[in-house]
Structures are given as structure tokens and as C-alpha cells.
Design a protein around this motif. Structure first.
Motif, PDB file in Angstrom:
ATOM      1  N   PHE A 101     -39.407 -33.391  55.881  1.00 42.32           N
ATOM      2  CA  PHE A 101     -39.589 -31.955  55.765  1.00 42.32           C
ATOM      3  C   PHE A 101     -39.618 -31.502  54.304  1.00 42.32           C
ATOM      4  N   TYR A 102     -39.643 -32.453  53.380  1.00 41.98           N
ATOM      5  CA  TYR A 102     -39.699 -32.116  51.956  1.00 41.98           C
ATOM      6  C   TYR A 102     -40.937 -31.263  51.682  1.00 41.98           C
ATOM      7  N   GLY A 103     -40.740 -30.203  50.925  1.00 39.72           N
ATOM      8  CA  GLY A 103     -41.840 -29.281  50.645  1.00 39.72           C
ATOM      9  C   GLY A 103     -41.764 -28.009  51.448  1.00 39.72           C
ATOM     10  N   ALA A 104     -40.835 -27.945  52.417  1.00 41.23           N
ATOM     11  CA  ALA A 104     -40.627 -26.749  53.222  1.00 41.23           C
ATOM     12  C   ALA A 104     -39.227 -26.195  52.958  1.00 41.23           C
ATOM     13  N   PHE A 105     -39.030 -24.946  53.299  1.00 42.83           N
ATOM     14  CA  PHE A 105     -37.670 -24.420  53.367  1.00 42.83           C
ATOM     15  C   PHE A 105     -37.058 -24.962  54.657  1.00 42.83           C
ATOM     16  N   VAL A 106     -35.860 -25.507  54.568  1.00 44.75           N
ATOM     17  CA  VAL A 106     -35.242 -26.147  55.730  1.00 44.75           C
ATOM     18  C   VAL A 106     -33.818 -25.626  55.898  1.00 44.75           C
ATOM     19  N   LEU A 107     -33.514 -25.179  57.101  1.00 42.83           N
ATOM     20  CA  LEU A 107     -32.137 -24.817  57.444  1.00 42.83           C
ATOM     21  C   LEU A 107     -31.563 -25.960  58.259  1.00 42.83           C
ATOM     22  N   VAL A 108     -30.529 -26.611  57.724  1.00 45.75           N
ATOM     23  CA  VAL A 108     -29.877 -27.726  58.400  1.00 45.75           C
ATOM     24  C   VAL A 108     -28.558 -27.234  58.982  1.00 45.75           C
ATOM     25  N   GLN A 109     -28.380 -27.405  60.287  1.00 50.97           N
ATOM     26  CA  GLN A 109     -27.149 -27.002  60.954  1.00 50.97           C
ATOM     27  C   GLN A 109     -26.419 -28.256  61.445  1.00 50.97           C
ATOM     28  N   PHE A 110     -25.156 -28.416  61.028  1.00 49.17           N
ATOM     29  CA  PHE A 110     -24.309 -29.493  61.531  1.00 49.17           C
ATOM     30  C   PHE A 110     -23.468 -28.949  62.679  1.00 49.17           C
ATOM     31  N   CYS A 111     -23.528 -29.632  63.827  1.00 52.49           N
ATOM     32  CA  CYS A 111     -22.801 -29.196  65.019  1.00 52.49           C
ATOM     33  C   CYS A 111     -22.281 -30.403  65.788  1.00 52.49           C
ATOM     34  N   SER A 112     -21.435 -30.145  66.781  1.00 48.24           N
ATOM     35  CA  SER A 112     -21.005 -31.155  67.736  1.00 48.24           C
ATOM     36  C   SER A 112     -21.049 -30.559  69.133  1.00 48.24           C
ATOM     37  N   VAL A 113     -21.326 -31.413  70.115  1.00 52.04           N
ATOM     38  CA  VAL A 113     -21.472 -30.949  71.492  1.00 52.04           C
ATOM     39  C   VAL A 113     -20.183 -30.304  72.000  1.00 52.04           C
ATOM     40  N   VAL A 146     -28.334 -31.086  63.359  1.00 52.48           N
ATOM     41  CA  VAL A 146     -27.777 -32.441  63.283  1.00 52.48           C
ATOM     42  C   VAL A 146     -26.521 -32.470  64.150  1.00 52.48           C
ATOM     43  N   LEU A 147     -26.604 -33.177  65.281  1.00 57.06           N
ATOM     44  CA  LEU A 147     -25.450 -33.302  66.174  1.00 57.06           C
ATOM     45  C   LEU A 147     -24.587 -34.471  65.707  1.00 57.06           C
ATOM     46  N   ILE A 148     -23.315 -34.198  65.471  1.00 58.18           N
ATOM     47  CA  ILE A 148     -22.412 -35.228  64.960  1.00 58.18           C
ATOM     48  C   ILE A 148     -21.678 -35.945  66.079  1.00 58.18           C
ATOM     49  N   GLU A 149     -21.008 -35.195  66.957  1.00 54.80           N
ATOM     50  CA  GLU A 149     -20.202 -35.805  68.010  1.00 54.80           C
ATOM     51  C   GLU A 149     -20.607 -35.302  69.388  1.00 54.80           C
ATOM     52  N   SER A 150     -20.349 -36.146  70.388  1.00 55.07           N
ATOM     53  CA  SER A 150     -20.625 -35.807  71.776  1.00 55.07           C
ATOM     54  C   SER A 150     -19.480 -34.987  72.354  1.00 55.07           C
ATOM     55  N   ALA A 151     -19.565 -34.700  73.641  1.00 50.13           N
ATOM     56  CA  ALA A 151     -18.496 -33.970  74.310  1.00 50.13           C
ATOM     57  C   ALA A 151     -17.206 -34.772  74.343  1.00 50.13           C
ATOM     58  N   ASN A 152     -17.311 -36.085  74.190  1.00 55.41           N
ATOM     59  CA  ASN A 152     -16.140 -36.968  74.235  1.00 55.41           C
ATOM     60  C   ASN A 152     -15.670 -37.398  72.854  1.00 55.41           C
ATOM     61  N   PHE A 153     -16.132 -36.706  71.818  1.00 57.42           N
ATOM     62  CA  PHE A 153     -15.728 -36.966  70.434  1.00 57.42           C
ATOM     63  C   PHE A 153     -16.246 -38.294  69.881  1.00 57.42           C
ATOM     64  N   THR A 154     -17.175 -38.929  70.574  1.00 56.24           N
ATOM     65  CA  THR A 154     -17.831 -40.111  70.042  1.00 56.24           C
ATOM     66  C   THR A 154     -19.104 -39.677  69.330  1.00 56.24           C
ATOM     67  N   SER A 155     -19.726 -40.578  68.593  1.00 55.68           N
ATOM     68  CA  SER A 155     -20.970 -40.230  67.892  1.00 55.68           C
ATOM     69  C   SER A 155     -22.035 -39.790  68.888  1.00 55.68           C
ATOM     70  N   ALA A 156     -22.667 -38.673  68.607  1.00 57.92           N
ATOM     71  CA  ALA A 156     -23.718 -38.170  69.492  1.00 57.92           C
ATOM     72  C   ALA A 156     -24.892 -39.137  69.518  1.00 57.92           C
ATOM     73  N   GLY A 157     -25.507 -39.275  70.695  1.00 60.53           N
ATOM     74  CA  GLY A 157     -26.656 -40.148  70.863  1.00 60.53           C
ATOM     75  C   GLY A 157     -27.904 -39.374  71.230  1.00 60.53           C
ATOM     76  N   VAL A 158     -28.979 -40.084  71.465  1.00 64.12           N
ATOM     77  CA  VAL A 158     -30.249 -39.456  71.795  1.00 64.12           C
ATOM     78  C   VAL A 158     -30.134 -38.621  73.068  1.00 64.12           C
ATOM     79  N   GLY A 159     -29.344 -39.110  74.027  1.00 65.87           N
ATOM     80  CA  GLY A 159     -29.142 -38.342  75.251  1.00 65.87           C
ATOM     81  C   GLY A 159     -28.520 -36.984  74.981  1.00 65.87           C
ATOM     82  N   ASP A 160     -27.564 -36.958  74.059  1.00 64.96           N
ATOM     83  CA  ASP A 160     -26.949 -35.683  73.671  1.00 64.96           C
ATOM     84  C   ASP A 160     -27.974 -34.756  73.028  1.00 64.96           C
ATOM     85  N   ALA A 161     -28.815 -35.321  72.151  1.00 66.34           N
ATOM     86  CA  ALA A 161     -29.831 -34.523  71.471  1.00 66.34           C
ATOM     87  C   ALA A 161     -30.844 -33.957  72.464  1.00 66.34           C
ATOM     88  N   ALA A 162     -31.264 -34.786  73.429  1.00 70.19           N
ATOM     89  CA  ALA A 162     -32.231 -34.337  74.425  1.00 70.19           C
ATOM     90  C   ALA A 162     -31.640 -33.227  75.287  1.00 70.19           C
TER      91      ALA A 162
END
Length: 236
Positions: A101-113, A146-162
Motif C-alpha cells: 500500500f506504499y504510496g497511499a494514505f493508510v489507516l492501520v488499526q490493531f485489534c483483537s477478536v 491487523v488482528l492480533i489475537e483470537s477470542a481465545n487469546f491465541t494468535s489470530a488466524g486466517v479463519g479469524d480474519a475471514a
């Protein structure tokens, strides 16, 4: 290409301290948005990696294919620093990098499920993006979760992102990585949600902790950048 159009105003909610679900960050007028231990164990929010393979719309990495200049390197997580790149997976299970996304204005949000404040503003970023489409044909604006952790406090995975993208109607990128702990350190994230606004050169323009983001806040920063860089055009 587009940048900000209308002021999108949303009530602030208390940010969550990573890994604990406690309150930290900006003040709130809506106590129901604050995260507590019940949020962390809410079975309705739990998702698993099987969700990633159930998405019939998975079509690969559909994001921009820009790249940072040779030698680009992140320098920190404070205003004025150059943002660190990330090697991640998106909600479709495809590899991606933040510097696409370099070259654009980007808003990055860090969250957890598990974080109630993140769920409280889950749909706000899509509304923010949609409210600014068409503002200018000279700029691009992206919202990246950017999802950091899942509902169970483990690293979020693709399933969480979907599931996150589906639950909140997000068409913008939702990114995950097993290296999310490293991102937290590099970007100095101490509460959820935390927002970083990047200019087109990937310098951190401003940081917000907790709550939601208004279009006017982004628009003012974008206008300041363009004013300070006459003749600038996006490479996207």
C-alpha cells in the motif's frame, strides 16, 4: 483513487490492554463499549480456522501491488517514524505485505477478536472508507485491520480474519500473522484498538488509542501532507 470527504463522527470507547481485556486509552461516553472478561469468553465471537476454507469468495491477493523504495526500513512506532513492514495473510488466505500500500494514505488499526472495544467499532472503518471514496482522483486511501489475537487469546488466524470481515462487512484488508507479537513490539501497541495513520511515504502521521476515527481527522492530515509536498502524485 480517493481520499477523505465527509466527517464521520463516532463515540469513543475505552481501549483494551492486550491480553487482559481491561480498559486503557481514550475516554468513553459509552460504557457498554468497554471490554471486560465476559467479552473475552463470549462463545458467539469465537471462530476457528475452518472458516478460512469455507469462504467461496477467496480470490487471492486483490490489493495494490506497489512496493517501497529499495532500502526502505521501518524505524519505530512513534509519530514521525517510518512504519515497519509486515509479512501477513489476508482474510482470503493469501500472502500480503503492508508495503503493498506504499504510496497511499493508510489507516492501520490493531485489534483483537476478544476485545469488546474492537467489536464495538468493527464496522466503523468500512463506513469511514466508504464515506471518503471519490474525494480526489489524485490520492488513494486504504483502511487496514491487523488482528492480533483470537477470542481465545491465541494468535489470530486466517479463519479469524475471514469471520471478522464477514461479521462487519469489511471489503478492506484484514490481516493476520503468527508474528503478531513482533508487530506489537515494533509498533509499540499497548491497547486495543490503536490506530496509526501513515502518509504515502509510510511515515507515521498520527496515532489514536481507543474509540473510532473521523474522516475529518484523516482529511486534515492528508491536506497537510499535500500542502507540504506540492506536485506530489501517488504511484498507485
Amino acid at each position: 483513487m480517493r481520499i477523505l470527504l465527509a466527517l464521520l463522527t463516532a463515540g469513543l470507547v475505552v481501549g483494551c490492554t492486550p491480553g487482559r481485556g481491561g480498559g486503557s486509552g481514550s475516554s468513553s461516553d459509552d460504557d457498554d463499549s468497554a471490554s471486560d472478561d465476559d467479552d473475552a469468553t463470549d462463545d458467539d465471537d469465537a471462530v476457528d480456522d475452518d472458516d478460512a476454507t469455507d469462504d467461496d469468495d477467496a480470490s487471492g491477493n486483490a490489493w495494490p501491488t506497489s512496493q517501497a523504495p529499495a532500502g526502505y526500513a521501518g524505524t519505530g512506532g512513534a509519530v514521525g517514524d517510518f512504519a515497519y513492514d509486515m509479512a501477513v495473510m489476508d482474510q482470503f488466505g493469501s500472502s500480503a505485505t503492508l508495503t503493498q500500500f506504499y504510496g497511499a494514505f493508510v489507516l492501520v488499526q490493531f485489534c483483537s477478536v476478544w476485545a469488546g472495544p474492537c467489536r464495538a467499532v468493527g464496522g466503523d472503518l468500512q463506513a469511514l472508507h466508504d464515506s471518503v471514496e471519490g474525494f480526489s482522483s489524485d490520492w488513494e486511501f486504504f483502511v487496514v485491520t491487523v488482528l492480533i489475537e483470537s477470542a481465545n487469546f491465541t494468535s489470530a488466524g486466517v479463519g479469524d480474519a475471514a469471520a471478522w470481515a464477514l461479521d462487519y462487512g469489511l471489503t478492506e484488508p484484514v490481516l493476520v500473522s503468527p508474528s503478531s507479537g513482533q508487530f506489537m513490539t515494533q509498533w509499540d501497541v499497548a491497547a486495543y484498538p490503536t490506530y496509526f495513520l501513515l502518509d504515502p511515504e509510510f511515515r507515521i502521521m498520527d496515532i489514536l488509542i481507543g474509540g473510532s476515527v473521523s474522516a475529518g481527522w484523516v482529511q486534515q492530515h492528508a491536506a497537510d501532507f499535500v500542502s507540504a509536498n506540492p506536485g506530489w502524485t501517488t504511484p498507485l
